[in-house]
Design a protein around this motif. Structure first.
Motif, mmCIF file in Angstrom:
data_model
loop_
_atom_site.group_PDB
_atom_site.id
_atom_site.type_symbol
_atom_site.label_atom_id
_atom_site.label_comp_id
_atom_site.label_asym_id
_atom_site.label_seq_id
_atom_site.Cartn_x
_atom_site.Cartn_y
_atom_site.Cartn_z
ATOM 1 N N PRO A 20 0.789 -1.231 0.000
ATOM 2 C CA PRO A 20 0.000 0.000 0.000
ATOM 3 C C PRO A 20 0.826 1.288 0.000
ATOM 4 C CG PRO A 20 -0.978 -1.581 1.470
ATOM 5 C CD PRO A 20 0.282 -2.189 0.983
ATOM 6 N N ALA A 21 1.932 1.311 0.717
ATOM 7 C CA ALA A 21 2.719 2.541 0.779
ATOM 8 C C ALA A 21 3.145 2.968 -0.628
ATOM 9 C CB ALA A 21 3.938 2.349 1.675
ATOM 10 N N ARG A 26 0.214 4.442 -2.548
ATOM 11 C CA ARG A 26 -0.024 5.846 -2.239
ATOM 12 C C ARG A 26 0.860 6.741 -3.103
ATOM 13 N NH1 ARG A 26 1.175 8.399 3.694
ATOM 14 N NH2 ARG A 26 0.127 10.410 3.460
ATOM 15 N N ASP A 52 -6.847 -2.812 0.708
ATOM 16 C CA ASP A 52 -5.624 -2.147 1.163
ATOM 17 C C ASP A 52 -5.266 -1.026 0.195
ATOM 18 O OD1 ASP A 52 -3.940 -4.609 2.837
ATOM 19 O OD2 ASP A 52 -5.417 -5.173 1.338
ATOM 20 N N ALA A 70 -5.103 3.146 0.572
ATOM 21 C CA ALA A 70 -3.920 3.924 0.194
ATOM 22 C C ALA A 70 -4.286 4.981 -0.840
ATOM 23 C CB ALA A 70 -2.838 3.002 -0.343
ATOM 24 N N ARG A 77 -6.074 7.818 0.701
ATOM 25 C CA ARG A 77 -5.107 8.650 1.390
ATOM 26 C C ARG A 77 -4.384 9.574 0.401
ATOM 27 N NH1 ARG A 77 -4.240 11.090 6.066
ATOM 28 N NH2 ARG A 77 -3.089 12.722 4.999
ATOM 29 N N ALA A 89 -6.559 12.368 -0.520
ATOM 30 C CA ALA A 89 -6.593 13.362 0.548
ATOM 31 C C ALA A 89 -5.333 14.225 0.520
ATOM 32 C CB ALA A 89 -6.739 12.671 1.904
ATOM 33 N N GLU A 128 -12.771 -4.083 7.736
ATOM 34 C CA GLU A 128 -12.286 -2.730 8.013
ATOM 35 C C GLU A 128 -12.968 -1.694 7.113
ATOM 36 O OE1 GLU A 128 -10.378 -5.345 7.978
ATOM 37 O OE2 GLU A 128 -9.252 -5.299 9.857
ATOM 38 N N LEU A 175 -15.819 0.146 8.601
ATOM 39 C CA LEU A 175 -15.550 1.034 9.720
ATOM 40 C C LEU A 175 -14.657 2.208 9.349
ATOM 41 C CD1 LEU A 175 -15.017 -1.650 12.480
ATOM 42 C CD2 LEU A 175 -17.011 -0.196 12.104
ATOM 43 N N THR A 228 -13.553 5.724 7.290
ATOM 44 C CA THR A 228 -14.236 6.974 7.002
ATOM 45 C C THR A 228 -13.607 7.610 5.779
ATOM 46 O OG1 THR A 228 -14.134 7.218 9.409
ATOM 47 C CG2 THR A 228 -15.200 8.981 8.178
ATOM 48 N N GLU A 252 -19.975 4.423 1.178
ATOM 49 C CA GLU A 252 -19.797 5.855 0.955
ATOM 50 C C GLU A 252 -18.720 6.230 -0.072
ATOM 51 O OE1 GLU A 252 -20.852 6.933 5.649
ATOM 52 O OE2 GLU A 252 -18.810 7.122 4.868
#
Lengths: 333, 333
Positions: A214-215, A218, A240, A244, A247, A250, A270, A273, A275, A320
């Motif tokens: 994942p890193a 990103r 996963d 990423a 993120r 964002a 996960e 849960l 957001t 969402e």
DNA sequence: CTGAAAGCGCTAACAT
DNA sequence: ATGTTAGCGCTTTCAG
């Protein structure tokens, strides 16, 4: 050292075979109730523990099954591990783990004489692995190994429906977030994605990260955003990866579910849960594992069974991250 | 059936012992180069695979070590599993998994004659488990088992510094998000939390979820928010829990890192990629595993070593979820 | 340099 | 209802 059957037998002045029979609770032979109890008592008193290596040698069965799969540190495979382990356990077998990953070159997978092997998504990772002679194998996941029993998941269909959902939601620029693989699946996520895009007359964009989890994803997504601006939708290789990607969005000031629609793959718990909560294509994990274990023990019991094969579909779970539902699905060009 | 040493020996008309010596590459005995090669060739040609059960029986060593730990489906334990597995593997040992969880009552942990056992956070889960006689055990994690080698992590200190950070950031109402446990640790998260709160003269709030994982945590936090309004800060039992708490906050219209400061525990890699990124107390996972494995193999090699014990500290990693740094840390009452 | 003999702890087959 | 014998496949003495 450890106490053996013979130790017990000697103490009781009987044959070690009798002790064995009692301890294995073999009801087919008759043993006097008295002897039975004496043996049981003595065994407990002396702290007897069976030596499974010896038993395995004598019986040619180890009561262990091996799990070949990617690392449980990856969200999805952690759940798979748990499911497989507890099923195996409930049938009275031990679980030996064996990592199947392209990082692990040193693998000598079936070093232990296990009674059976479950191989999860192992094809796309290590290719046509060598099948151990005489040990039942069932392969789970994306690829149906033609030489073994297998439970395949319709990855292709799942990928298509995710992509289609993005298209129907009005996305025109859609990218598939994935990573370099040593092997290309013919009916995998990319294929499903591309085929849905093609059918809609849209250009398929690809964001390919270097291997490394994942890193790296990103980084790759960030790079892509800087260069090409945000697509309308992102269909990600795994959950996963989706996290990423969200993120990365964002980082660049975009919000998943608002500016960009994001869909993951696997539907790990996960995702519910997070957001924003993550839309995802659900792996039929429980069923896959259950059927797989079933197949395996069928074959252990009856080695000459004809090949057991089944395929399971995936289901899109909309949450969402893929944004509000479009009022109308008429935005195709 | 499977090919044995004797099969090879017979074909070559030599003793099976010689074959064994060659195959084990025993350099202490001298064997003619020619024989050596003939054996190796034949072994390969016949597809020889050693029977480890037999070898284990003969040597009293299985080359397997057991992992007792909570499910790798939990974020943190997935990483622990991976670390431990690959270390074990690199030393030439197989890994047998054994779930240690309070859900699993049916455990008969060391059924297999493994050469050693690593028990991770097993104390708080199953209490003073029965130690197998004669098998080296090292326990990792929160609790130092007084009977075995152990690597303990300073949970208490970690919890204190997380709490302190929240206090220093200006939080006055702080709640610890946790779940019911069968056992209470005396120097665990709760204790560290409470003691930091007490020192600051603040009231310690507790949000206790039913057992059942993050989903339950979300419910519990939501319930708590509705009833008591949002605390200024949340210190969570684990990162999984923190994610669930952040979700619960979002459900009630609060944003972690803005309205409420949230700190997790474990510092799983996912925390770096979440949105907001998660502040957390870092488990010294790599080091813990490395030292633990080291201890274990020390003892396997030398059973009479004196007890090996070490303790490792934790480190707070501050990210977005705990909000902006306070200009001044003078908001205590 | 190689082979023969013994035994690890257990179960299976056949006595008794 | 219990004991005897044999052997699973391997390693380890100890002789040659």
């Amino acid at each position: 050292m450890a106490v053996t059957l013979r130790d017990i037998a000697r103490k009781l002045d009987i044959s070690h075979v009798t002790v064995s029979l009692v301890l294995n609770d073999r009801r087919d032979v008759t043993i006097s109730q008295e002897t039975r109890e004496r043996v049981l008592d003595m065994a407990k008193k002396m702290g007897y523990r069976p030596n499974h290596a010896a038993r395995a040698l004598a019986m040619g069965k180890t009561q262990m099954i091996a799990l070949w799969m990617p690392s449980p540190a990856k969200l999805y495979y952690g759940k798979v591990f748990e499911a497989l382990y507890s099923l195996t356990r409930s049938l009275g077998y031990e679980t030996v783990f064996c990592l199947a990953d392209y990082d692990d070159s040193s693998r000598k997978p079936y070093d232990w004489p296990v009674d059976g092997i479950i191989a999860v998504d192992t094809y796309e990772l290590v290719g046509k692995f060598e099948l151990p002679r005489g040990i039942p194998v069932v392969s789970l996941g994306s690829h149906a190994d033609t030489r073994s029993d297998s439970v395949t998941v319709d990855i292709y269909g799942g990928a298509m429906s995710a992509t289609q959902h993005l298209i129907d939601s009005g996305c025109r620029r859609i990218a598939h977030v994935t990573t370099e693989r040593p092997l290309t699946e013919r009916r995998g996520r990319s294929a499903g994605f591309k085929s849905a895009m093609k059918a809609a007359g849209l250009r398929a964009e690809l964001i390919v990260s270097d291997p490394g989890g994942p890193a790296k994803v990103r980084e790759a997504v960030t790079r892509y955003l800087k260069r090409h601006g945000p697509p309308d939708g992102l269909f990600c290789y795994s959950d996963d990866f989706a996290f990423a990607a969200i993120r990365a969005l964002a980082d660049e000031g975009f919000t998943a579910g608002k500016d960009v629609r994001v869909i993951g793959f696997d539907n790990v718990p996960e995702g519910e849960l997070s957001t924003p909560s993550l839309s995802s294509v659900a792996q039929p994990l429980e069923e896959m594992c259950k059927v797989g274990i079933h197949f395996l023990f069928n074959r252990i019991r009856e080695p000459d069974l004809e090949r057991q094969v089944t395929s399971i579909g995936m289901k899109l779970v909309v949450r969402e991250s893929s944004g509000p539902q479009a009022e109308q699905s008429g935005m195709s060009q």
